[in-house]
Write an enzyme that holds these catalytic residues in place. Structure first.
Site, short mmCIF file in Angstrom:
data_model
loop_
_atom_site.label_atom_id
_atom_site.label_comp_id
_atom_site.label_asym_id
_atom_site.label_seq_id
_atom_site.Cartn_x
_atom_site.Cartn_y
_atom_site.Cartn_z
CG ASP A 164 -2.28 0.82 0.97
OD1 ASP A 164 -2.38 1.91 1.29
OD2 ASP A 164 -2.87 -0.03 0.46
CG HIS A 228 -5.12 3.44 1.85
ND1 HIS A 228 -4.90 2.38 1.25
CD2 HIS A 228 -6.76 3.64 1.98
CE1 HIS A 228 -6.06 1.71 0.71
NE2 HIS A 228 -6.89 2.51 1.44
CB SER A 405 -9.18 -0.08 1.76
OG SER A 405 -8.94 0.45 0.41
#
Ligand SMILES: [Ca+2]
Ligand SMILES: [Ca+2]
Ligand SMILES: [Ca+2]
Length: 909
Positions: A164, A228, A405
């Site tokens: 990520d 994230h 996600s």
């Protein structure tokens, strides 16, 4: 990757998107008891008021085990008079333990029996913001993580890769990461001033209005930094019950931060490199990953059907046991048109809202495997993050977000719990089990405000159910401990199916091979060049595939290359394997009785009719090169040649024959199998149940417990009282040269010595002793067997090049011979008694774990037929109605324990 944004797409293609999640509304009570491996009993009181039995002796253990139909041993005495705890060989479900308890009640000595249930303080973590994590709780529509935590909160040996945006240091992730890597090669996106580097710290991925208006990031959405990767890491693995912030799903496993996403997304080329590297596959220009991941979280999405590059990387990593979890994507479209959700062999995860319905943003369709809470802006998911809108502030913030996600990260967290609990499961099994244990979707979600009701066509098999899938994973099968000596290395298989290596090269004490579980057999080979040793290893998985790592100079790893590898890779194209062997070449026996070989092929030791080195498996030809050898039940690889045992008890050999090690009466090398002759060259050797190949000599164990040897006889390694080489088998003499060696249950051969285990648990050896490899306290070579000193209750022996190792029934190992400093014993002294293998210098004894405790050793594994044994002994793989002669006592056939008088018995008698 390329493609145009769709109407509902948020970002340009080539970008990952984050997902929102939702929660579901199920209120199943999760009434259950955690699995236990213990049972409480109390003996009845006799007329004198005292318990009828004072203790649980071995006879009672045997009786209890027979009633339980599985091993059941004394664990400890309890506080009450006549009250004891018994222990099973593994944890069983409440129902299974209840059934055993009920059967035990029939034993005439017992007053009562009860499951030794595990009580929990209803494990609600003390993390102050746990109350805001509705997605993990039962009452709020979450997945009821506390019920799963009753079973496990994770194992530190499992690694979860988050491919990520990188990661930030965070108070709730402290101590929970292993070194990752930054794969972002595009300087326009990397935002850390360089391309690929060893620091996966997230520098931020914000995009300003100016950047979106012109320049390399034109068209990108203007955004603050997402943090994230840090959010995903928190959902998966924020430390729980640490009085800090939130609880992740897994409180012990490690996060591997792999940065592949920068400003406005990341390229497929970087992501697929990151995926392979995460699983332990080497990537050019990047140091090998020392902590291969068993779980890879891909909360990224780009438009387009799964392309060959993505699919190839996913196939590579799932092929070596890594589970890939992919977010469905947040485009509100058919997931079949988005990558990696549309790739094969991933667990694609859709996002639910708090009502258990489909969220508006979640991609959906038949590609989805399962769904989990992804939340909505009103009911979002709390996770670890940072307050910085551009660069990080380092404030260990907790922030709500939603999306597929976060749904995917919850599945990754649960997968890591499953593998923590049972590391032997394959990616396909994990996927199937998650789907098969999922909760049904709610039926009235849309009427409560969800975008749509979920169906199995839209949202996968159901709602992620951590407790149910962990309860299923509790039924673990343990491995039979094994130890194998090799050239410069010893390899051990522990009862928890993990693999450990140590020896003359590398680790002086046993170290676990990272990321390896579910192994049922191991083999150790190597290459010897000018006294430098280059070991390699093979491991057989329960499912019949083979892993290989270490030296690969002659293609011993079978991966088509000669590049040595630190981390295990799967031998491509090799399936249905039931046994493996390694020397300077590798052998595999398939379930159909055929043999496959690869690696060094000098003198024809691969048996394919050539002397061409092979870097991938080739099939062993039949005698004279006609057809293929079949009906094989055991294989052995030696320094110069190979052996195969057929189900009819005959032995076949090929390779170098300079000392007569092929046993065909000649010294002619053979590139296809020849049959080993009988003693004196008359007829053929028969009645054989086990074979081993030394460097230049061979041994066979016959069903009558006698041992036969042929080949090089320097230092007396054939045990016939001479040093004369033999081109046909001779019988190994008895101690003192009187009669012949008998009662043998296991054999081993090194470079210049031989080793046997007798069925009474003693070890005997002969041949070269200059390195004290016979264990008799001397350095005198022996041409007849002598007893190794101080060894008892041995259940298996193995020989390294000039060393010996014995495995006792309690899992402890003793090793002796050359380089004793490197044998795991931490001593180079000339001990009279072979020293114990330890975990470190001066440390505790290393143990491979108990063999099936009531069962003794797998001393004879093949072939079938009429087998004469003396107890204690275990037989596995025995067909029903195969006559087995025993001397009476306890024995085990195919995993069940029996007690019998001497005679001939059958399974089930
Ligand atoms: Ca960089
Ligand atoms: Ca960096
Ligand atoms: Ca916490």
């Amino acid at each position: 990757m390329s493609g145009k944004p769709r109407k509902r797409g948020r970002y340009p293609s080539g970008v990952l998107s984050f997902v929102a999640l939702a929660l579901m509304l199920f209120t199943a009570p999760f009434a259950h008891a955690a699995p236990t491996d213990r049972i409480i009993i109390r003996f009845k009181a006799g007329a004198d008021g005292h318990p009828v039995r004072k203790e649980v002796d071995t006879q009672l253990e045997a009786e209890f085990s027979k009633i339980a139909n599985r091993p059941l041993r004394l664990h400890r005495a309890m506080s009450g008079r006549g009250e004891f705890v018994l222990k099973l060989d593994k944890r069983l479900s409440d129902a299974e333990v209840e059934a055993i308890v009920n059967r035990l009640k029939t034993h005439s000595h017992l007053e009562y029996t009860a499951p030794d249930r595990i009580a929990f303080p209803q494990l609600t973590p003390n993390d102050p913001q746990f109350g805001s994590q509705w997605n993990l709780q039962a009452a709020s529509g979450g997945i009821n993580a506390p019920s799963a935590w009753d079973i496990t909160t994770g194992s530190a040996s499992i690694v979860v890769a988050v491919v990520d945006t990188g990661i930030l240091p965070h108070a709730d992730l402290a101590g929970r990461t292993v070194p990752g890597y930054d794969f972002v090669s595009d300087l326009n996106r990397s935002n850390d001033g360089n391309g690929r580097d060893a620091d996966p710290t997230d520098p931020g991925d914000w995009v300003t209005a100016a950047e979106a208006a012109s320049g390399p990031l034109v068209g990108c959405p203007v955004a603050d930094s997402s943090w994230h990767g840090t959010r995903l890491a928190g959902v998966i693995a924020a430390s729980g019950n640490n009085a800090q912030g939130i609880a992740g799903l897994n409180w012990a496993s490690k996060i591997l931060p792999v940065r592949a996403i920068g400003k406005c997304g990341g390229h497929t080329s970087d992501i697929v490199d990151a995926i392979r590297w995460a699983a332990g596959i080497p990537v050019a220009g990047v140091p090998d990953n020392a902590n291969p991941a068993r779980v890879i979280n891909l909360s990224v999405s780009t438009e387009g059907v799964c392309d060959a590059a993505f699919q190839s990387a996913i196939n590579d990593v799932t092929g070596i046991g890594a589970v890939v979890v992919a977010a469905a994507g947040n485009q509100g479209q058919n997931a079949a048109n988005y990558t990696p959700a549309s790739c094969q062999n991933v667990i694609a995860v859709g996002a639910l809202d708090r009502n258990g319905g489909l969220t508006a943003y979640s991609n959906s369709g038949p590609q989805i495997a399962v769904s989990a809470p992804g939340g909505t802006s009103a009911d979002a998911i709390l996770s670890s993050s940072d307050s910085g809108t551009q660069s990080p502030t380092g404030d260990s913030a907790y922030i709500f977000t939603n999306g597929t996600s976060l749904a995917a990260a919850q599945v990754s967290g649960v997968v890591s719990l499953i593998l923590s609990h049972n590391s032997s499961l394959s990616p396909a099994q994990v996927r199937d089990w998650i789907r098969n244990t999922a909760q049904p979707f709610t039926t009235n979600a849309a009427s409560q405000g969800s975008y749509a009701n979920c169906t199995q066509t839209l949202c996968g098999a159901g709602i992620l159910n951590p407790y149910a899938v962990l309860a299923k994973a509790t039924s673990v099968e343990i491995a039979t401990p094994q130890v194998r000596g090799g050239l410069g290395q010893v390899i051990g298989l522990r009862s928890d199916a993990t693999v450990w290596t140590w020896g003359e090269v590398g680790n002086p004490f046993p170290q676990q091979v990272p990321g390896l579980g579910g192994i049922v057999q191991v083999a150790s080979g190597g290459y010897d060049s000018s006294y430098s040793l280059f070991p390699y290893s093979l491991a057989l998985r329960a499912g019949g595939t083979v892993l290989a790592w270490g030296y690969n100079g002659a293609g011993q790893l079978g991966d088509g290359t000669t590049a040595s590898r630190v981390n295990p890779i799967q031998v491509p194209g090799l399936t249905n394997v039931v046994s493996i062997a390694a020397a300077v070449h590798s052998l595999a026996l398939k379930s159909d009785g055929t043999v496959w070989a690869w690696g060094a092929n000098t003198a024809g030791k691969l048996g394919d009719g050539t002397t061409t080195e092979r870097h991938a498996p080739v099939q062993l030809l039949g005698p004279g090169g006609v057809g293929f050898l079949s009906g094989v039940v055991a294989i052995a690889a030696g320094g110069v040649g190979s052996l195969a045992l057929k189900s009819d008890g005959t032995v076949w050999a090929w390779g170098s024959n300079v000392y007569g090690g092929l046993g065909d009466g000649t010294t002619t090398n053979r590139t296809t199998p020849v049959q080993v002759l009988g003693p004196g060259g008359v007829g053929f050797l028969s009645g054989v149940v086990a074979i081993v190949a030394g460097n230049v000599h061979s041994l066979a164990l016959k069903s009558d417990g006698t041992v036969w040897a042929w080949g090089n006889n320097s230092d007396g390694r054939l045990g016939d009282g001479t040093t004369t080489n033999r081109t046909t088998p001779v019988q190994v003499l008895g101690p003192g040269g009187v009669g012949f060696l008998s009662g043998v249950a296991g054999i081993a051969a090194g470079n210049s010595h031989s080793l046997v285990l007798k069925s009474d648990g003693t070890v005997w050896a002969w041949g070269s002793n200059s390195n004290r490899n016979l264990g008799d306290g001397t350095t005198a070579n022996r041409s007849i067997p002598v007893q190794a000193q101080g060894l008892s209750n041995v259940i298996a022996v193995s020989a390294g090049f000039n060393s010996s190792v014995a495995l006792a029934s309690d899992g402890a190992l003793r090793a002796w011979g050359y380089s004793s400093y490197g044998l795991g014993t931490g001593t180079s002294a000339a001990d009279t008694v072979p020293p114990l293998v330890r975990v470190a210098y001066g440390g505790e004894n290393f143990s491979l774990g108990l063999a099936d405790p009531n069962m003794f050793a797998p001393l004879i594994e093949a072939p079938l037929g009429s087998v004469v044994i003396s107890n204690p002994i275990t037989l596995i793989g025995i067909g029903t109605n195969v006559p087995i002669s025993i001397t009476g006592g306890q024995y085990s056939v195919n995993g069940a324990a029996y007690t019998s008088a001497a005679g001939t018995v059958n399974e089930g008698d």
